[in-house]
Scaffold this active site. Structure first.
Site, PDB file in Angstrom:
ATOM      1  N   ASP A  53      36.872  32.973  23.819  1.00  0.00           N
ATOM      2  CA  ASP A  53      35.928  33.794  24.588  1.00  0.00           C
ATOM      3  C   ASP A  53      34.530  33.564  24.029  1.00  0.00           C
ATOM      4  OD1 ASP A  53      36.769  36.441  26.567  1.00  0.00           O
ATOM      5  OD2 ASP A  53      34.663  36.247  25.977  1.00  0.00           O
TER       6      ASP A  53
ATOM      7  N   ASP B 156      31.808  28.769  24.365  1.00  0.00           N
ATOM      8  CA  ASP B 156      31.155  28.833  25.666  1.00  0.00           C
ATOM      9  C   ASP B 156      31.799  27.721  26.486  1.00  0.00           C
ATOM     10  OD1 ASP B 156      29.607  28.511  27.907  1.00  0.00           O
ATOM     11  OD2 ASP B 156      27.693  28.730  26.874  1.00  0.00           O
ATOM     12  N   VAL B 157      32.542  28.090  27.490  1.00  0.00           N
ATOM     13  CA  VAL B 157      33.339  27.095  28.233  1.00  0.00           C
ATOM     14  C   VAL B 157      32.489  26.091  29.018  1.00  0.00           C
ATOM     15  CG1 VAL B 157      35.502  28.391  28.421  1.00  0.00           C
ATOM     16  CG2 VAL B 157      33.696  28.740  30.136  1.00  0.00           C
TER      17      VAL B 157
ATOM     18  N   ASN C 276      40.693  30.103  32.477  1.00  0.00           N
ATOM     19  CA  ASN C 276      40.566  31.339  33.243  1.00  0.00           C
ATOM     20  C   ASN C 276      39.179  31.975  33.215  1.00  0.00           C
ATOM     21  OD1 ASN C 276      41.631  34.111  34.232  1.00  0.00           O
ATOM     22  ND2 ASN C 276      40.873  34.547  32.146  1.00  0.00           N
TER      23      ASN C 276
ATOM     24  N   TYR D 224      30.298  31.573  43.982  1.00  0.00           N
ATOM     25  CA  TYR D 224      31.623  31.925  43.466  1.00  0.00           C
ATOM     26  C   TYR D 224      32.711  31.320  44.357  1.00  0.00           C
ATOM     27  CZ  TYR D 224      35.502  34.844  41.807  1.00  0.00           C
ATOM     28  OH  TYR D 224      36.706  35.280  41.299  1.00  0.00           O
TER      29      TYR D 224
ATOM     30  N   LYS E 158      35.408  28.332  43.375  1.00  0.00           N
ATOM     31  CA  LYS E 158      36.867  28.529  43.368  1.00  0.00           C
ATOM     32  C   LYS E 158      37.552  27.525  44.303  1.00  0.00           C
ATOM     33  CE  LYS E 158      36.889  31.865  40.373  1.00  0.00           C
ATOM     34  NZ  LYS E 158      37.406  31.620  39.014  1.00  0.00           N
TER      35      LYS E 158
ATOM     36  N   THR F 226      40.135  46.136  37.986  1.00  0.00           N
ATOM     37  CA  THR F 226      39.449  46.045  36.692  1.00  0.00           C
ATOM     38  C   THR F 226      38.492  47.233  36.547  1.00  0.00           C
ATOM     39  OG1 THR F 226      37.729  44.730  37.727  1.00  0.00           O
ATOM     40  CG2 THR F 226      39.498  43.527  36.645  1.00  0.00           C
TER      41      THR F 226
HETATM   42  N1  LIG Z   1      39.169  40.427  38.819  1.00  0.00           N
HETATM   43  C1  LIG Z   1      39.462  39.959  40.027  1.00  0.00           C
HETATM   44  O1  LIG Z   1      39.567  40.721  41.000  1.00  0.00           O
HETATM   45  C2  LIG Z   1      39.677  38.472  40.221  1.00  0.00           C
HETATM   46  C3  LIG Z   1      40.239  38.021  41.438  1.00  0.00           C
HETATM   47  C4  LIG Z   1      40.439  36.641  41.601  1.00  0.00           C
HETATM   48  C5  LIG Z   1      40.072  35.772  40.596  1.00  0.00           C
HETATM   49  N2  LIG Z   1      39.515  36.261  39.437  1.00  0.00           N
HETATM   50  C6  LIG Z   1      39.159  35.288  38.407  1.00  0.00           C
HETATM   51  O2  LIG Z   1      39.946  35.558  37.254  1.00  0.00           O
HETATM   52  C7  LIG Z   1      39.234  35.162  36.085  1.00  0.00           C
HETATM   53  C8  LIG Z   1      39.187  36.316  35.118  1.00  0.00           C
HETATM   54  O3  LIG Z   1      38.602  37.424  35.773  1.00  0.00           O
HETATM   55  P1  LIG Z   1      38.566  38.881  35.119  1.00  0.00           P
HETATM   56  O4  LIG Z   1      38.395  39.859  36.231  1.00  0.00           O
HETATM   57  O5  LIG Z   1      39.705  39.040  34.188  1.00  0.00           O
HETATM   58  O6  LIG Z   1      37.151  38.782  34.358  1.00  0.00           O
HETATM   59  P2  LIG Z   1      36.579  39.597  33.093  1.00  0.00           P
HETATM   60  O7  LIG Z   1      35.098  39.665  33.324  1.00  0.00           O
HETATM   61  O8  LIG Z   1      37.339  40.867  32.869  1.00  0.00           O
HETATM   62  O9  LIG Z   1      36.886  38.589  31.876  1.00  0.00           O
HETATM   63  C9  LIG Z   1      36.283  37.331  31.805  1.00  0.00           C
HETATM   64  C10 LIG Z   1      36.188  36.913  30.345  1.00  0.00           C
HETATM   65  O10 LIG Z   1      35.578  35.621  30.304  1.00  0.00           O
HETATM   66  C11 LIG Z   1      34.617  35.597  29.271  1.00  0.00           C
HETATM   67  N3  LIG Z   1      33.577  34.621  29.588  1.00  0.00           N
HETATM   68  C12 LIG Z   1      32.584  34.706  30.501  1.00  0.00           C
HETATM   69  N4  LIG Z   1      31.794  33.628  30.447  1.00  0.00           N
HETATM   70  C13 LIG Z   1      32.299  32.830  29.475  1.00  0.00           C
HETATM   71  C14 LIG Z   1      31.910  31.569  28.931  1.00  0.00           C
HETATM   72  N5  LIG Z   1      30.832  30.909  29.388  1.00  0.00           N
HETATM   73  N6  LIG Z   1      32.655  31.042  27.939  1.00  0.00           N
HETATM   74  C15 LIG Z   1      33.755  31.688  27.465  1.00  0.00           C
HETATM   75  N7  LIG Z   1      34.158  32.890  27.930  1.00  0.00           N
HETATM   76  C16 LIG Z   1      33.434  33.457  28.921  1.00  0.00           C
HETATM   77  C17 LIG Z   1      34.058  37.012  29.227  1.00  0.00           C
HETATM   78  O11 LIG Z   1      33.444  37.292  27.967  1.00  0.00           O
HETATM   79  C18 LIG Z   1      35.314  37.842  29.495  1.00  0.00           C
HETATM   80  O12 LIG Z   1      35.984  38.200  28.304  1.00  0.00           O
HETATM   81  C19 LIG Z   1      37.879  34.673  36.563  1.00  0.00           C
HETATM   82  O13 LIG Z   1      37.889  33.267  36.701  1.00  0.00           O
HETATM   83  C20 LIG Z   1      37.728  35.337  37.920  1.00  0.00           C
HETATM   84  O14 LIG Z   1      36.856  34.638  38.771  1.00  0.00           O
HETATM   85  C21 LIG Z   1      39.322  37.578  39.229  1.00  0.00           C
END
Ligand SMILES: NC(=O)c1ccc[n+]([C@@H]2O[C@H](COP(=O)([O-])OP(=O)(O)OC[C@H]3O[C@@H](n4cnc5c(N)ncnc54)[C@H](O)[C@@H]3O)[C@@H](O)[C@H]2O)c1
Length: 261
Positions: free
Chosen positions: A44, A65-66, A92, A160, A164, A195
């Protein structure tokens, strides 16, 4: 440690890398992977959340940082050096910032940032994980896309959605290219997840929630643990004949025309 599943132990002896492990879907999946016996590497950009996740699951934290190629390479190298293999990559981490909106108002900077974090990162993570998996002749890569990769929303987040769509197409292609080397690549397409951010948004604006819920046959948003259960399946040998898929975990949204009242 939260044990979501005391029965399945499908990942014993496997090393699993999770990006964005500090929160939401990534955190729930790190927990699930650990409960299934995996050694989990929690990546993370947020030290506090990432370390907490790794401590909770008895894994290793790597600050990443990904969007940075060297940091991503170091992540997978750490996984291999620490545990001796790279068996599962759950790519992810992603963002959904408010300045990514309608195409009419979204600027180039916002567009590029989302492409970098959501799409380029997946390219970098796959590129870094594949050499280990090819040497082993085994591996499962799961890239987080979204249901918006397969259907349009009038409430647009243009970069976004495009990012995706890119994750989905790239995962399919990699799944096909590496299929005969024992490596499976799937795109996970979650529906909206319950969330804290979503809850806060919809508590303030119930109509906004209702407008979305009406489209979901199951009548509710997903829990992160339900997404994690699907990821664990894709990571494990139980999904041994599944590759190149768009793996929808969406409560039926993408299949629906009229939903139950
Ligand atoms: N929450 C939803 O409804 C939903 C639906 C479909 C897809 N998604 C996808 O699922 C994935 C996770 O979503 P979530 O809701 O759990 O998000 P979240 O915001 O709860 O968690 C994302 C995590 O990624 C980390 N992060 C952000 N930028 C980063 C970087 N540059 N390098 C490393 N880490 C980084 C953040 O610090 C955080 O801990 C994402 O790709 C999101 O697009 C989410």
């Amino acid at each position: 440690m939260t044990d979501q599943n005391p029965v399945c132990r499908r990942l014993v002896g496997r090393t699993a890398v999770v990006t964005g492990a500090g929160s939401g879907i990534g955190l729930a999946t790190a927990r699930r992977f650990a409960s299934e016996g995996a050694d989990v590497v929690c990546a993370d950009i947020d030290d506090t959340a990432g370390k907490a996740a790794a401590d909770e699951v008895g894994g290793t934290y790597v600050k990443v940082d990904v969007t940075d190629p060297e940091q991503v390479e170091a992540l997978f190298r750490t996984a291999f050096d620490t545990y001796g293999s790279v068996d599962v990559a759950f790519n992810n981490a992603g963002i959904s910032p408010p300045d990514d909106d309608s195409i009419l108002t979204t600027g180039l900077e916002a567009w590029k940032r989302v492409q970098e974090v959501n799409l380029t990162s997946v390219y970098l993570c796959c590129k870094a994980a594949l050499p280990y998996m090819r040497r082993q002749g085994r591996g499962s890569i799961i890239n987080t896309a979204s249901f918006v990769a397969v259907m349009g929303a009038a409430t647009s987040q243009i970069s976004y959605t495009a990012s995706k769509g890119g994750v989905l197409a790239m995962s399919r292609e990699l799944g096909v290219q590496f299929a005969r080397e024992g490596i499976r690549v799937n795109a996970l397409c979650p529906g909206p997840v319950n969330t804290p951010l979503l809850r806060e948004l919809f508590a303030k604006d119930p109509e906004r929630a209702a407008r979305r819920l009406v489209h979901i046959p199951l009548g509710r948003f997903a829990e992160a643990e339900e997404i994690a259960a699907a990821v664990a399946f894709l990571a494990s040998d139980d999904s041994s004949f599944i590759t190149g898929s768009e793996f929808l975990v969406d409560g039926g949204i993408a299949g629906a025309y009229v939903t139950p009242v």
